[in-house]
Design a protein around this motif. Structure first.
Motif, PDB file in Angstrom:
ATOM      1  N   MET A   1       0.834  -1.200   0.000  1.00 42.95           N
ATOM      2  CA  MET A   1       0.000   0.000   0.000  1.00 42.95           C
ATOM      3  C   MET A   1       0.870   1.253   0.000  1.00 42.95           C
ATOM      4  O   MET A   1       0.579   2.221  -0.722  1.00 42.95           O
ATOM      5  CB  MET A   1      -0.930   0.012   1.211  1.00 42.95           C
ATOM      6  N   ALA A   2       1.937   1.238   0.765  1.00 39.86           N
ATOM      7  CA  ALA A   2       2.837   2.391   0.799  1.00 39.86           C
ATOM      8  C   ALA A   2       3.481   2.616  -0.568  1.00 39.86           C
ATOM      9  O   ALA A   2       3.676   3.759  -0.997  1.00 39.86           O
ATOM     10  CB  ALA A   2       3.909   2.191   1.868  1.00 39.86           C
ATOM     11  N   TYR A   3       3.798   1.545  -1.267  1.00 39.49           N
ATOM     12  CA  TYR A   3       4.361   1.644  -2.609  1.00 39.49           C
ATOM     13  C   TYR A   3       3.350   2.298  -3.550  1.00 39.49           C
ATOM     14  O   TYR A   3       3.674   3.246  -4.285  1.00 39.49           O
ATOM     15  CB  TYR A   3       4.762   0.254  -3.097  1.00 39.49           C
ATOM     16  N   ALA A   4       2.111   1.815  -3.523  1.00 46.63           N
ATOM     17  CA  ALA A   4       1.059   2.392  -4.376  1.00 46.63           C
ATOM     18  C   ALA A   4       0.842   3.867  -4.038  1.00 46.63           C
ATOM     19  O   ALA A   4       0.765   4.707  -4.939  1.00 46.63           O
ATOM     20  CB  ALA A   4      -0.238   1.597  -4.208  1.00 46.63           C
ATOM     21  N   ASP A   5       0.760   4.176  -2.759  1.00 46.64           N
ATOM     22  CA  ASP A   5       0.564   5.567  -2.338  1.00 46.64           C
ATOM     23  C   ASP A   5       1.722   6.452  -2.786  1.00 46.64           C
ATOM     24  O   ASP A   5       1.521   7.596  -3.207  1.00 46.64           O
ATOM     25  CB  ASP A   5       0.411   5.657  -0.817  1.00 46.64           C
ATOM     26  N   SER A   6       2.936   5.930  -2.680  1.00 42.62           N
ATOM     27  CA  SER A   6       4.111   6.713  -3.086  1.00 42.62           C
ATOM     28  C   SER A   6       4.099   6.992  -4.578  1.00 42.62           C
ATOM     29  O   SER A   6       4.394   8.112  -5.016  1.00 42.62           O
ATOM     30  CB  SER A   6       5.399   5.980  -2.682  1.00 42.62           C
ATOM     31  N   LEU A   7       3.752   5.986  -5.366  1.00 44.38           N
ATOM     32  CA  LEU A   7       3.637   6.196  -6.812  1.00 44.38           C
ATOM     33  C   LEU A   7       2.598   7.271  -7.105  1.00 44.38           C
ATOM     34  O   LEU A   7       2.820   8.167  -7.928  1.00 44.38           O
ATOM     35  CB  LEU A   7       3.272   4.887  -7.515  1.00 44.38           C
ATOM     36  N   TYR A   8       1.463   7.180  -6.426  1.00 45.17           N
ATOM     37  CA  TYR A   8       0.383   8.152  -6.619  1.00 45.17           C
ATOM     38  C   TYR A   8       0.871   9.563  -6.265  1.00 45.17           C
ATOM     39  O   TYR A   8       0.650  10.511  -7.020  1.00 45.17           O
ATOM     40  CB  TYR A   8      -0.828   7.772  -5.762  1.00 45.17           C
ATOM     41  N   GLU A   9       1.523   9.690  -5.130  1.00 48.08           N
ATOM     42  CA  GLU A   9       1.984  11.004  -4.675  1.00 48.08           C
ATOM     43  C   GLU A   9       3.006  11.612  -5.628  1.00 48.08           C
ATOM     44  O   GLU A   9       3.117  12.830  -5.724  1.00 48.08           O
ATOM     45  CB  GLU A   9       2.571  10.911  -3.262  1.00 48.08           C
ATOM     46  N   LEU A  10       3.742  10.774  -6.325  1.00 47.39           N
ATOM     47  CA  LEU A  10       4.737  11.264  -7.284  1.00 47.39           C
ATOM     48  C   LEU A  10       4.145  11.487  -8.677  1.00 47.39           C
ATOM     49  O   LEU A  10       4.860  11.810  -9.620  1.00 47.39           O
ATOM     50  CB  LEU A  10       5.915  10.289  -7.363  1.00 47.39           C
ATOM     51  N   GLY A  11       2.826  11.283  -8.817  1.00 48.49           N
ATOM     52  CA  GLY A  11       2.164  11.513 -10.093  1.00 48.49           C
ATOM     53  C   GLY A  11       2.373  10.400 -11.105  1.00 48.49           C
ATOM     54  O   GLY A  11       2.109  10.580 -12.290  1.00 48.49           O
ATOM     55  N   ARG A  12       2.782   9.248 -10.627  1.00 45.00           N
ATOM     56  CA  ARG A  12       3.002   8.100 -11.514  1.00 45.00           C
ATOM     57  C   ARG A  12       1.716   7.257 -11.509  1.00 45.00           C
ATOM     58  O   ARG A  12       1.671   6.144 -10.987  1.00 45.00           O
ATOM     59  CB  ARG A  12       4.228   7.332 -11.033  1.00 45.00           C
ATOM     60  N   ASP A  13       0.675   7.844 -12.093  1.00 46.74           N
ATOM     61  CA  ASP A  13      -0.682   7.309 -11.959  1.00 46.74           C
ATOM     62  C   ASP A  13      -0.868   5.910 -12.526  1.00 46.74           C
ATOM     63  O   ASP A  13      -1.512   5.076 -11.893  1.00 46.74           O
ATOM     64  CB  ASP A  13      -1.692   8.274 -12.571  1.00 46.74           C
ATOM     65  N   ALA A  14      -0.343   5.636 -13.714  1.00 49.00           N
ATOM     66  CA  ALA A  14      -0.530   4.300 -14.299  1.00 49.00           C
ATOM     67  C   ALA A  14       0.118   3.232 -13.418  1.00 49.00           C
ATOM     68  O   ALA A  14      -0.477   2.176 -13.177  1.00 49.00           O
ATOM     69  CB  ALA A  14       0.039   4.252 -15.715  1.00 49.00           C
ATOM     70  N   GLU A  15       1.308   3.520 -12.915  1.00 50.51           N
ATOM     71  CA  GLU A  15       1.975   2.561 -12.022  1.00 50.51           C
ATOM     72  C   GLU A  15       1.218   2.421 -10.705  1.00 50.51           C
ATOM     73  O   GLU A  15       1.132   1.328 -10.143  1.00 50.51           O
ATOM     74  CB  GLU A  15       3.411   3.008 -11.750  1.00 50.51           C
ATOM     75  N   ALA A  16       0.676   3.536 -10.221  1.00 48.10           N
ATOM     76  CA  ALA A  16      -0.104   3.497  -8.982  1.00 48.10           C
ATOM     77  C   ALA A  16      -1.347   2.635  -9.157  1.00 48.10           C
ATOM     78  O   ALA A  16      -1.680   1.838  -8.274  1.00 48.10           O
ATOM     79  CB  ALA A  16      -0.483   4.915  -8.542  1.00 48.10           C
ATOM     80  N   ILE A  17      -2.021   2.773 -10.293  1.00 48.83           N
ATOM     81  CA  ILE A  17      -3.210   1.950 -10.567  1.00 48.83           C
ATOM     82  C   ILE A  17      -2.835   0.475 -10.491  1.00 48.83           C
ATOM     83  O   ILE A  17      -3.518  -0.319  -9.841  1.00 48.83           O
ATOM     84  CB  ILE A  17      -3.820   2.304 -11.935  1.00 48.83           C
ATOM     85  N   ASP A  18      -1.755   0.119 -11.153  1.00 48.49           N
ATOM     86  CA  ASP A  18      -1.302  -1.272 -11.138  1.00 48.49           C
ATOM     87  C   ASP A  18      -1.033  -1.739  -9.710  1.00 48.49           C
ATOM     88  O   ASP A  18      -1.491  -2.813  -9.308  1.00 48.49           O
ATOM     89  CB  ASP A  18      -0.049  -1.424 -11.999  1.00 48.49           C
ATOM     90  N   ALA A  19      -0.339  -0.938  -8.926  1.00 52.13           N
ATOM     91  CA  ALA A  19       0.013  -1.325  -7.555  1.00 52.13           C
ATOM     92  C   ALA A  19      -1.228  -1.427  -6.665  1.00 52.13           C
ATOM     93  O   ALA A  19      -1.369  -2.371  -5.882  1.00 52.13           O
ATOM     94  CB  ALA A  19       1.016  -0.335  -6.974  1.00 52.13           C
TER      95      ALA A  19
END
Length: 133
Positions: free
Chosen positions: A40-58
């Motif tokens: 979850m922290a990985y997904a949240d971190s991706l989201y916070e950095l604007g890496r939306d496609a990667e965040a969706i996957d995570a």
């Protein structure tokens, strides 16, 4: 990896050091990457950095891996917000409808997506009319 190691890694997220957390997460072995808090922290971190496609996957991998866990609503909501960030309102709305109805701010986001989808559909209809003339 023990609980103390996980706590230390998660401190980066709490300190808004998302890039540092991601770097640390990516070098973990595959079984440690499956820790739900770290996922979850990985997904949240991706989201916070604007890496939306990667965040969706995570977020979706978390939801698939832990469908009964408390965090699944946050994962679905996070994925929906990332979809919204890239303009995919239909996909966002689909996920929002899977979130527990008591989730904070859910109704506002559902309404927002529905309104944007209506406007998008109006635009599509106008373009179709234009093409036919």
């Amino acid at each position: 990896m023990n609980d103390e190691d996980i706590r230390i890694l998660l401190e980066n997220v709490n300190a808004k050091k998302h890039a540092e957390f991601i770097e640390s997460y990516l070098v973990l072995n595959e079984s440690d990457k499956q820790d739900p808090d770290l996922m979850m922290a990985y997904a949240d971190s991706l989201y916070e950095l604007g890496r939306d496609a990667e965040a969706i996957d995570a977020y979706l991998r978390y939801a698939q891996s832990y469908p009964k866990r408390r965090g699944v609503n946050f994962a679905l909501f996070g994925a929906a917000m990332a979809f919204k960030n890239i303009g995919l309102e239909v996909e966002a709305l689909y996920l929002l409808k899977l979130v527990n109805p008591n989730h904070t701010n859910l109704n506002n986001e559902i309404l927002d997506s529905k309104q944007k989808i209506d406007i998008q559909n109006q635009g599509i209809d106008l373009l179709r009319q234009f093409k036919q003339e």
